[in-house]
Design a protein around this motif. Structure first.
Motif, PDB file in Angstrom:
ATOM      1  N   ALA A   9      62.862 -17.448 -64.573  1.00 17.02           N
ATOM      2  CA  ALA A   9      62.033 -16.288 -64.956  1.00 17.02           C
ATOM      3  C   ALA A   9      61.170 -15.834 -63.783  1.00 17.02           C
ATOM      4  N   ARG A  10      60.926 -14.554 -63.732  1.00 17.46           N
ATOM      5  CA  ARG A  10      60.003 -14.023 -62.728  1.00 17.46           C
ATOM      6  C   ARG A  10      58.893 -13.272 -63.438  1.00 17.46           C
ATOM      7  N   PRO A  11      57.701 -13.214 -62.825  1.00 18.26           N
ATOM      8  CA  PRO A  11      56.667 -12.367 -63.422  1.00 18.26           C
ATOM      9  C   PRO A  11      57.056 -10.893 -63.304  1.00 18.26           C
ATOM     10  N   GLU A  41      54.051  -4.325 -49.993  1.00 13.19           N
ATOM     11  CA  GLU A  41      55.473  -4.676 -49.939  1.00 13.19           C
ATOM     12  C   GLU A  41      55.654  -6.109 -49.447  1.00 13.19           C
ATOM     13  N   VAL A  42      56.630  -6.805 -50.010  1.00  8.90           N
ATOM     14  CA  VAL A  42      56.963  -8.139 -49.488  1.00  8.90           C
ATOM     15  C   VAL A  42      58.480  -8.252 -49.398  1.00  8.90           C
ATOM     16  N   LYS A  43      58.943  -9.223 -48.571  1.00  3.31           N
ATOM     17  CA  LYS A  43      60.385  -9.524 -48.576  1.00  3.31           C
ATOM     18  C   LYS A  43      60.620 -10.469 -49.748  1.00  3.31           C
ATOM     19  N   LEU A  66      56.812 -15.705 -55.346  1.00  8.17           N
ATOM     20  CA  LEU A  66      56.759 -15.416 -56.789  1.00  8.17           C
ATOM     21  C   LEU A  66      57.700 -14.268 -57.129  1.00  8.17           C
ATOM     22  N   ALA A  67      57.852 -13.362 -56.161  1.00 10.82           N
ATOM     23  CA  ALA A  67      58.797 -12.249 -56.249  1.00 10.82           C
ATOM     24  C   ALA A  67      58.787 -11.545 -57.606  1.00 10.82           C
TER      25      ALA A  67
END
Ligand code: ADP
Ligand code: XUL
Length: 623
Positions: free
Chosen positions: A518-520, A599-601, A543-544
């Protein structure tokens, strides 16, 4: 003529925040704009307290931390007096709600209802309410005097079973333990004379209403007494708090004393008010006459401060609010009731079929500061407090390098472990091998990426079970477990993990396919260390979240959450329909400049090995 921020709006809302050290009131309008804040520090109006509390260390109450109830009454008059001097237009206020420190309790006498209903606007609240309380002080959340009660609750119920029922294992500060201390060994006669018991939140609402009102449901979850799923007080827990438990107090199971004790405590607590937008009633005439409030001003139920924080932001199901202060607190909105003895679950204060999960870590910023100091020393950085070198190293570490450390300079709450530092490497045979700082494959630079990674992975391991089943949420921003169009084969990710590491357990519970994949939905970062872009970008990449990362600045979150609860309730009442709170609060995205997305990778997949490693390393920690 001078203008004020209150000239334009017709309708104003007040959000209260009665915290440990001060009472704050924020004024907002119908468009969720914060217009002004007023506050009074308790230490400035009461010489018996320091930082809002009195610490007691006598035989019976070793570790007690309490606050005078009259001080809060004085604070109410004081802050309204200040507002009056400021020319505040009380008559424009149409709705009030707010939040208070959680877990604390106020004990009303049998004359309290009469006193409240006859308040005379010519005198102060505290001078008229002398006879309204049996205990003149309320236990504060920092109280540690209930070690005996903590042991008793957990002995007869069990930590996990108590968490399953009430959302948390036993904690010193939780109201049920505090009540048992009063009813059995502190002052049983005063407990017996008590007519009603309020939480701090329902106490403040009661004073504003001029009558004792119900405990609000979300805050009731901080008592170790409320059965969250059944939505009623649990009788065995009431029996413990009332001092009539068969095993602890030698009372006959279901006998007369047992039933009378439970029923009496039920009466004292009164019914719990289910989550609602409906008002509790109009403001008491005392405030109308003394300060000029509009007699139609509605009082909406008050809640706990952490609960108000989540409603100060446009948080949807599966969103996480990560507070990077001295300690780290993670708040999650979820539809999934997945209790654990390692964190807390409360009902959500405005979304009835949702919960708020709260994870409190002890080792946050201070542990990172130690690593920062270590690298600054190695690289002879002149400004010892600078984060530049730390950030430079962190920015270079993009992927997981099969090295992970656990950094607990202080004993940790989650996982429950002694102070220790553990560094490990995953070798080519998938074995986890312990190493020391200074070994050829571990330099101080490794600690930089490793501490941020392990702190974030711990959050991923513990939010997973809360998020997993929530993916079917009907909320406006969909909370799917994976970003759309992402070709990741989740079953393969899970199978690889289990093949490499075996079954994974966190805090005694087995991780499942759902919890590990699961992801938030979104992540919001607040608090001191959220000002560090390198740290929050790294956290965001691990956490993506499906729908992005946000850095937010909300200095008066608890008060603001209260004000928004008031304006949302008011709008629902006016339209006579339930407006989804997440839908209502989404307006904030339009009005607030404080919400910066970044933004994140996406490194969610790359960190799967980290998830497995951390789960295994945690199982070997010293207690
Ligand atoms: P509190 O929990 O006491 O309210 P804050 O939210 O102000 O504290 O957070 C304080 C912590 O934030 C400090 O311990 C500090 O390590 C951390 N912090 C502040 N600025 C930065 C930064 N630029 N980089 C990393 N950590 C920071
Ligand atoms: C939460 C808690 C504190 C107080 C602070 O469980 O005890 O955060 O609510 O006011």
């Amino acid at each position: 003529m001078t203008t004020t921020p209150f000239d334009a709006p017709d309708k104003l809302f007040l959000g209260f925040d009665l915290s440990t050290q001060q009472l704050k009131i924020i004024v907002t309008d119908e468009n969720l704009a914060a217009l002004k804040t007023y506050n009074v520090e308790f230490d400035s109006i009461n010489s018996s307290v320091q930082k809002g509390v009195i610490a007691i260390n006598d035989e019976i109450s070793k570790g007690a931390i309490i606050s005078p109830v009259y001080m809060w009454l004085d604070a109410l008059d004081h802050v309204f007096e200040d507002m009056k001097k400021d020319g505040f237009p009380f008559n424009k206020v149409v709705g009030i709600s707010g939040s208070c420190q959680q877990h604390g309790s106020v004990y009303w006498s049998r004359t309290a209802e009469k006193v409240l209903s006859e308040l005379d606007a010519e005198s102060s609240l505290s001078s008229q309410m002398r006879s309204a309380f049996t205990f003149k002080h309320a236990p504060n959340w920092q109280d540690h005097s209930t070690g005996k009660e903590l042991e008793e609750f957990e002995r007869v119920i069990g930590a996990d079973a108590l968490a399953d029922i009430s959302g948390s294992r036993a904690h010193y500060r939780f109201t049920g333990l505090q009540i048992r201390k009063l009813s059995t060994r502190f002052k049983p006669e005063k407990y017996n004379r008590t007519a009603r018991i309020s939480l701090v939140s329902s106490f403040v609402a009661s004073v504003l209403l001029g009558r004792i009102t119900s405990i609000e449901e979300a805050d009731a979850c901080g008592m170790n007494l409320y059965d969250i799923e059944k939505r009623e007080f649990n009788e065995e827990l009431l029996a413990i708090a009332a001092g009539v438990h068969p095993e602890l107090d030698g009372v006959e199971q279901d006998g007369e004393i047992y039933r009378a004790g439970i029923n009496e405590l039920k009466r004292k607590l009164g019914p719990v008010k289910p989550i609602t937008y409906e008002s509790e009633g109009d403001i008491a005439s005392y405030f109308v006459t003394r300060y000029g409030f509009n007699p139609d001003c509605k009082i909406y139920s008050f809640t706990g401060d952490n609960l108000a924080t989540i409603i100060s932001l446009p948080l949807a199901p599966n969103d996480a609010l990560i507070s990077l202060g001295t300690s780290t607190t993670v708040l999650i909105i979820t539809k999934n009731y997945a209790p654990s003895s390692q964190y807390h679950l409360f009902k959500h204060p405005t979304m009835p079929d949702h919960y708020m999960g709260m994870i409190c870590y002890c080792n946050g910023s201070l542990a990172r500061e130690k690593v920062r100091d270590e690298v600054n020393e190695k690289f002879n950085v002149e400004d010892k407090k600078s984060w530049d070198k730390f950030n430079e190293i962190l920015d270079k570490s993009t992927d997981f390098n099969n090295k992970l450390g656990i950094y607990f300079p202080l004993g940790e709450i989650v996982p429950n472990a002694a102070a220790q530092i553990k560094r490990s490497v995953l070798n080519s045979k998938n074995e986890i091998v312990d190493v020391e700082l200074g070994d050829k494959n571990w330099q101080p630079e490794d600690d930089v990426s490793s501490i941020v990674e392990s702190q974030t992975l711990s959050c991923r391991l513990r939010t997973g079970p809360m998020l997993s089943k929530s993916g079917d949420s009907s909320a406006s921003s969909s909370a799917s477990p994976q970003p759309e169009g992402d070709g990741t084969d989740l079953h393969k990710v899970y199978q690889d993990l289990v093949k490499k590491f075996g079954d994974l357990y966190t805090d005694g519970k087995k991780q499942t396919f759902e919890s590990l994949t699961a992801r938030p939905n979104r992540c919001y970062y607040v608090g001191g260390a959220s000002n560090n872009g390198s740290i929050i970008r790294k956290m965001g990449s691990i956490l993506a979240p499906v729908n992005g990362n946000y850095k937010v600045d909300i200095p008066n979150a608890c008060a603001l959450g209260g004000a928004y609860k008031a304006s949302w309730s008011y709008e629902c009442e006016a339209k006579k329909e339930w407006i989804g709170y997440d839908q209502y609060i989404n307006r904030l995205f339009e009005v607030s400049d404080e919400m910066n997305s970044f933004e994140v990778k996406d490194k969610w997949l790359e960190y799967a090995n980290g998830v497995g490693m951390l789960a295994k390393m945690e199982s070997e920690l010293k207690h």
